[in-house]
Design a protein around this motif. Structure first.
Motif, PDB file in Angstrom:
ATOM      1  N   VAL A   1       0.856  -1.181   0.000  1.00  0.00           N
ATOM      2  CA  VAL A   1       0.000   0.000   0.000  1.00  0.00           C
ATOM      3  C   VAL A   1       0.897   1.237   0.000  1.00  0.00           C
ATOM      4  CG1 VAL A   1      -1.628   1.389   1.346  1.00  0.00           C
ATOM      5  CG2 VAL A   1      -1.963  -1.082   1.148  1.00  0.00           C
ATOM      6  N   ILE A   2       0.561   2.204  -0.853  1.00  0.00           N
ATOM      7  CA  ILE A   2       1.258   3.486  -0.882  1.00  0.00           C
ATOM      8  C   ILE A   2       0.320   4.544  -0.339  1.00  0.00           C
ATOM      9  CG2 ILE A   2       2.356   5.229  -2.332  1.00  0.00           C
ATOM     10  CD1 ILE A   2       3.131   3.013  -4.263  1.00  0.00           C
ATOM     11  N   ALA A   3       0.737   5.222   0.706  1.00  0.00           N
ATOM     12  CA  ALA A   3      -0.053   6.287   1.319  1.00  0.00           C
ATOM     13  C   ALA A   3       0.619   7.612   1.002  1.00  0.00           C
ATOM     14  CB  ALA A   3      -0.145   6.070   2.828  1.00  0.00           C
ATOM     15  N   ASP A   4      -0.011   8.414   0.145  1.00  0.00           N
ATOM     16  CA  ASP A   4       0.609   9.641  -0.351  1.00  0.00           C
ATOM     17  C   ASP A   4       0.020  10.862   0.335  1.00  0.00           C
ATOM     18  OD1 ASP A   4       2.035  11.479  -1.799  1.00  0.00           O
ATOM     19  OD2 ASP A   4       0.852  11.280  -3.628  1.00  0.00           O
ATOM     20  N   GLU A   5       0.720  11.389   1.338  1.00  0.00           N
ATOM     21  CA  GLU A   5       0.302  12.600   2.044  1.00  0.00           C
ATOM     22  C   GLU A   5      -1.134  12.465   2.570  1.00  0.00           C
ATOM     23  OE1 GLU A   5       2.142  15.135   2.792  1.00  0.00           O
ATOM     24  OE2 GLU A   5       3.691  15.463   1.294  1.00  0.00           O
ATOM     25  N   ILE A   6      -1.478  11.325   3.154  1.00  0.00           N
ATOM     26  CA  ILE A   6      -2.878  11.044   3.475  1.00  0.00           C
ATOM     27  C   ILE A   6      -3.410  11.837   4.664  1.00  0.00           C
ATOM     28  CG2 ILE A   6      -2.760   8.747   2.469  1.00  0.00           C
ATOM     29  CD1 ILE A   6      -2.738   7.624   5.328  1.00  0.00           C
ATOM     30  N   THR A   7      -2.546  12.509   5.411  1.00  0.00           N
ATOM     31  CA  THR A   7      -3.044  13.319   6.527  1.00  0.00           C
ATOM     32  C   THR A   7      -2.958  14.821   6.268  1.00  0.00           C
ATOM     33  OG1 THR A   7      -0.884  13.335   7.641  1.00  0.00           O
ATOM     34  CG2 THR A   7      -2.404  11.545   8.203  1.00  0.00           C
ATOM     35  N   SER A   8      -2.305  15.235   5.191  1.00  0.00           N
ATOM     36  CA  SER A   8      -2.036  16.663   5.008  1.00  0.00           C
ATOM     37  C   SER A   8      -3.285  17.479   4.699  1.00  0.00           C
ATOM     38  CB  SER A   8      -0.996  16.872   3.899  1.00  0.00           C
ATOM     39  OG  SER A   8      -1.481  16.393   2.660  1.00  0.00           O
ATOM     40  N   ALA A   9      -4.358  16.834   4.192  1.00  0.00           N
ATOM     41  CA  ALA A   9      -5.591  17.562   3.895  1.00  0.00           C
ATOM     42  C   ALA A   9      -6.569  17.519   5.062  1.00  0.00           C
ATOM     43  CB  ALA A   9      -6.247  16.983   2.642  1.00  0.00           C
ATOM     44  N   LEU A  10      -6.159  16.928   6.184  1.00  0.00           N
ATOM     45  CA  LEU A  10      -7.055  16.758   7.325  1.00  0.00           C
ATOM     46  C   LEU A  10      -6.739  17.754   8.433  1.00  0.00           C
ATOM     47  CD1 LEU A  10      -6.937  12.847   7.598  1.00  0.00           C
ATOM     48  CD2 LEU A  10      -8.600  14.248   6.343  1.00  0.00           C
ATOM     49  N   ASP A  11      -7.747  18.030   9.256  1.00  0.00           N
ATOM     50  CA  ASP A  11      -7.522  18.861  10.432  1.00  0.00           C
ATOM     51  C   ASP A  11      -6.503  18.188  11.342  1.00  0.00           C
ATOM     52  OD1 ASP A  11      -9.408  20.637   9.536  1.00  0.00           O
ATOM     53  OD2 ASP A  11     -11.032  19.830  10.774  1.00  0.00           O
ATOM     54  N   VAL A  12      -5.734  19.010  12.046  1.00  0.00           N
ATOM     55  CA  VAL A  12      -4.706  18.478  12.949  1.00  0.00           C
ATOM     56  C   VAL A  12      -5.315  17.527  13.972  1.00  0.00           C
ATOM     57  CG1 VAL A  12      -3.015  19.102  14.707  1.00  0.00           C
ATOM     58  CG2 VAL A  12      -3.221  20.484  12.641  1.00  0.00           C
ATOM     59  N   SER A  13      -6.533  17.818  14.423  1.00  0.00           N
ATOM     60  CA  SER A  13      -7.180  16.977  15.425  1.00  0.00           C
ATOM     61  C   SER A  13      -7.497  15.577  14.907  1.00  0.00           C
ATOM     62  CB  SER A  13      -8.470  17.647  15.915  1.00  0.00           C
ATOM     63  OG  SER A  13      -9.370  17.847  14.831  1.00  0.00           O
ATOM     64  N   ILE A  14      -7.593  15.443  13.579  1.00  0.00           N
ATOM     65  CA  ILE A  14      -7.936  14.150  12.969  1.00  0.00           C
ATOM     66  C   ILE A  14      -6.690  13.381  12.542  1.00  0.00           C
ATOM     67  CG2 ILE A  14      -9.266  13.042  11.115  1.00  0.00           C
ATOM     68  CD1 ILE A  14     -10.949  14.515  13.162  1.00  0.00           C
ATOM     69  N   GLN A  15      -5.595  14.098  12.287  1.00  0.00           N
ATOM     70  CA  GLN A  15      -4.396  13.458  11.754  1.00  0.00           C
ATOM     71  C   GLN A  15      -3.899  12.321  12.637  1.00  0.00           C
ATOM     72  OE1 GLN A  15      -1.383  16.389  10.886  1.00  0.00           O
ATOM     73  NE2 GLN A  15      -2.661  17.490   9.434  1.00  0.00           N
ATOM     74  N   GLY A  16      -3.864  12.548  13.949  1.00  0.00           N
ATOM     75  CA  GLY A  16      -3.362  11.534  14.860  1.00  0.00           C
ATOM     76  C   GLY A  16      -4.170  10.251  14.796  1.00  0.00           C
ATOM     77  N   ALA A  17      -5.496  10.379  14.660  1.00  0.00           N
ATOM     78  CA  ALA A  17      -6.350   9.198  14.585  1.00  0.00           C
ATOM     79  C   ALA A  17      -6.066   8.393  13.318  1.00  0.00           C
ATOM     80  CB  ALA A  17      -7.823   9.613  14.638  1.00  0.00           C
ATOM     81  N   ILE A  18      -5.827   9.079  12.211  1.00  0.00           N
ATOM     82  CA  ILE A  18      -5.524   8.374  10.960  1.00  0.00           C
ATOM     83  C   ILE A  18      -4.154   7.707  11.037  1.00  0.00           C
ATOM     84  CG2 ILE A  18      -5.136   8.646   8.485  1.00  0.00           C
ATOM     85  CD1 ILE A  18      -8.066   8.793   9.312  1.00  0.00           C
ATOM     86  N   LEU A  19      -3.181   8.377  11.655  1.00  0.00           N
ATOM     87  CA  LEU A  19      -1.861   7.763  11.824  1.00  0.00           C
ATOM     88  C   LEU A  19      -1.949   6.522  12.710  1.00  0.00           C
ATOM     89  CD1 LEU A  19       0.366  10.932  12.285  1.00  0.00           C
ATOM     90  CD2 LEU A  19       0.180   9.492  10.252  1.00  0.00           C
ATOM     91  N   ASN A  20      -2.737   6.607  13.769  1.00  0.00           N
ATOM     92  CA  ASN A  20      -2.936   5.434  14.626  1.00  0.00           C
ATOM     93  C   ASN A  20      -3.566   4.294  13.842  1.00  0.00           C
ATOM     94  OD1 ASN A  20      -1.848   6.424  17.020  1.00  0.00           O
ATOM     95  ND2 ASN A  20      -3.770   7.379  17.643  1.00  0.00           N
ATOM     96  N   LEU A  21      -4.512   4.629  12.967  1.00  0.00           N
ATOM     97  CA  LEU A  21      -5.160   3.608  12.147  1.00  0.00           C
ATOM     98  C   LEU A  21      -4.166   2.950  11.198  1.00  0.00           C
ATOM     99  CD1 LEU A  21      -7.661   2.111  11.170  1.00  0.00           C
ATOM    100  CD2 LEU A  21      -8.159   4.063   9.661  1.00  0.00           C
ATOM    101  N   VAL A  22      -3.303   3.750  10.581  1.00  0.00           N
ATOM    102  CA  VAL A  22      -2.286   3.183   9.690  1.00  0.00           C
ATOM    103  C   VAL A  22      -1.398   2.191  10.445  1.00  0.00           C
ATOM    104  CG1 VAL A  22      -0.231   3.712   8.322  1.00  0.00           C
ATOM    105  CG2 VAL A  22      -2.283   5.121   8.093  1.00  0.00           C
ATOM    106  N   ARG A  23      -0.958   2.568  11.622  1.00  0.00           N
ATOM    107  CA  ARG A  23      -0.129   1.669  12.431  1.00  0.00           C
ATOM    108  C   ARG A  23      -0.888   0.405  12.787  1.00  0.00           C
ATOM    109  NH1 ARG A  23       3.227   4.850  17.056  1.00  0.00           N
ATOM    110  NH2 ARG A  23       3.510   2.686  17.636  1.00  0.00           N
TER     111      ARG A  23
END
Length: 250
Positions: free
Chosen positions: A157-179
């Motif tokens: 899977v290639i994840a290309d800047e998948i958090t940069s368009a999201l609010d800072v409050s949401i970015q951490g949740a998406i990073l946790n999901l990726v892990r």
């Protein structure tokens, strides 16, 4: 099944402009490689070449030592894009979007069950399968994009800047999901970002890209604590707090 994705002397040119210049890079099987660089460094072009959206001018892209198939469905290398809204068809429900990415030959009842399983895997209520992208938040749409990517049972899977368009409050949740997905599914992931503070949270290894070339690579803790290239040091200096360690909290 996870696989190793390799770039061997890959070059991509647009006319006289060279976007990717003889890049050799390896995404180890079952690991996360973070690819970091500023806008225009060539990292997204390299990603698009891996999934067949951009033809390489030279070099080879290999999956377990063999050329990545140019055709066929599902594709063994799947990509999650930066903007989750533009990458989802607004006329399709999220259930239809996820189901479309599944391997052919699956019965309708099994597809429904698999859609429910995948939505649960990305922490979305399966009852939302009938919703449309416009009815979801940005973070929810990105979860759908992740579910769609893994629906095809990819080897990378290639994840290309998948958090940069999201609010800072949401970015951490998406990073946790990726892990979480990486651990549960054993995925091989090429995680692309311009932000070292984001990459350090998910990556086992880090590569730094500048003007189409890889200027530094290595284990994440080594690159983040003892960088050898001046550009890497400049990226680190731009991170608030500066003292980065691999896989610490964002």
């Amino acid at each position: 099944m996870t696989s190793e994705l390799s770039f061997e002397e890959v070059t991509v040119r647009y006319g006289r402009s060279t976007a990717v210049d003889a890049v050799t890079l390896r995404v180890p099987a079952g690991r996360v490689l973070g690819l970091v660089g500023e806008s225009g460094s060539g990292k997204s072009t390299l990603a698009r070449a891996a999934v067949g959206l951009v033809p390489p001018t030279g070099g080879r892209i290999l999956l377990d030592g063999r050329p990545v198939p140019a055709r066929g469905r599902p594709r063994p290398v799947q990509m999650v894009f930066q903007d989750p809204y533009s990458s989802l068809d607004p006329r399709m429900t999220i259930g239809e979007t996820v189901a479309e990415a599944m391997p052919p030959g699956v019965s309708r009842p099994r597809r429904r069950a698999e859609v429910a399983r995948l939505l649960e895997l990305v922490h979305l209520d399966p009852a939302r399968a009938g919703a449309y992208p416009g009815q979801l938040s940005g973070g929810q749409r990105q979860r759908v994009a992740l579910a769609r990517a893994i629906a095809g049972r990819p080897r990378v899977v290639i994840a290309d800047e998948i958090t940069s368009a999201l609010d800072v409050s949401i970015q951490g949740a998406i990073l946790n999901l990726v892990r979480e997905l990486q651990r549960e599914l054993g995925l091989s992931i090429l995680f692309i970002s311009h932000n070292l503070a984001v990459v350090r949270y998910v990556a086992d290894q880090v590569a730094i890209m500048l003007r189409g070339r890889i200027v530094e690579r290595g284990p994440a803790d080594q690159v983040l604590t003892a960088p050898s290239h001046e550009y890497t040091r400049a990226l680190l200096d731009a991170v608030p707090g500066h003292r980065l360690t691999a896989r610490s909290n964002p």
